[in-house]
Scaffold this active site. Sequence first.
Site, mmCIF file in Angstrom:
data_model
loop_
_atom_site.group_PDB
_atom_site.id
_atom_site.type_symbol
_atom_site.label_atom_id
_atom_site.label_comp_id
_atom_site.label_asym_id
_atom_site.label_seq_id
_atom_site.Cartn_x
_atom_site.Cartn_y
_atom_site.Cartn_z
ATOM 1 N N LYS A 163 -6.673 -4.849 -3.006
ATOM 2 C CA LYS A 163 -7.308 -5.552 -1.881
ATOM 3 C C LYS A 163 -8.301 -4.615 -1.195
ATOM 4 C CE LYS A 163 -3.522 -4.532 1.351
ATOM 5 N NZ LYS A 163 -4.220 -3.530 2.161
ATOM 6 N N CYS A 183 -2.010 -2.548 7.767
ATOM 7 C CA CYS A 183 -2.009 -3.471 6.613
ATOM 8 C C CYS A 183 -0.770 -4.366 6.548
ATOM 9 C CB CYS A 183 -2.189 -2.691 5.330
ATOM 10 S SG CYS A 183 -3.858 -2.011 5.206
ATOM 11 N N ASP A 202 0.794 -1.255 0.000
ATOM 12 C CA ASP A 202 0.000 0.000 0.000
ATOM 13 C C ASP A 202 0.822 1.299 0.000
ATOM 14 O OD1 ASP A 202 -1.912 -1.954 0.256
ATOM 15 O OD2 ASP A 202 -2.708 -1.272 2.177
#
Length: 220
Positions: free
Chosen positions: A129, A162, A24
């Site tokens: 995701k 994450c 990310d």
Amino acid sequence: MIEIPAEPFPFALDPAHTALVVIDMQRDFIEPGGFGETLGNDVTPLAAIVPTVAELIALFRAKKWPILHTRETHKPDLSDCPPAKRLRGRPSLRIGDEGPMGRILIRGEQGAEIVEACAPAAGEIVVDKPGKGMFYATGVNDLLKANAITHLVFAGVTTEVCVQTSMREANDRGYECLLIEDATASYFPRFKASAMEMIRAQGAIVGWTTPLAAFAGAAG
Ligand code: C5J
């Protein structure tokens, strides 16, 4: 096999079965005006690791070892974003709202893209995701199995959300996981420190950690 000096003890990897996972590194988390800032966070600690993550990516590219990038994104109609996620808290902009970099965390919008210095190259895998973990509602496990990957080297943001969630998911699925300490960041430096301690506690209960210099030195 390559032995990497790491905590709580050396991490042995076979490059033929190892992939880098970059979590990310998106403008929405790292740049002013994105999702991270709408939640009230100072994005400075995340922006600070961009050169280190870029260096780690360059190392894997030079070795021709596989690289997988993730992005936390949602479909434009938000059908993959549970109301509990969208409506939680009091951000100044919610997921799907129009911000200075387009709609927050929506696939295809500027803010959802990976920062230029860490942008995926041709042939590298990019996984969108909808959750915090990279295995939820993605085909990542099948993809890794199809490529005989057993060891994962992690970088990215944020450490305790994450990155840690993805490492725990990977650990439960039998992958050996190493986190590069200076290639990950949190909006809360104390959370980063705690997450790293939790990961490597109890004999690497979730995985190992090591700085980039130690990884690069051993990887050669
Ligand atoms: C968050 C992430 N913190 N990539 N996402 O919402 O860690």
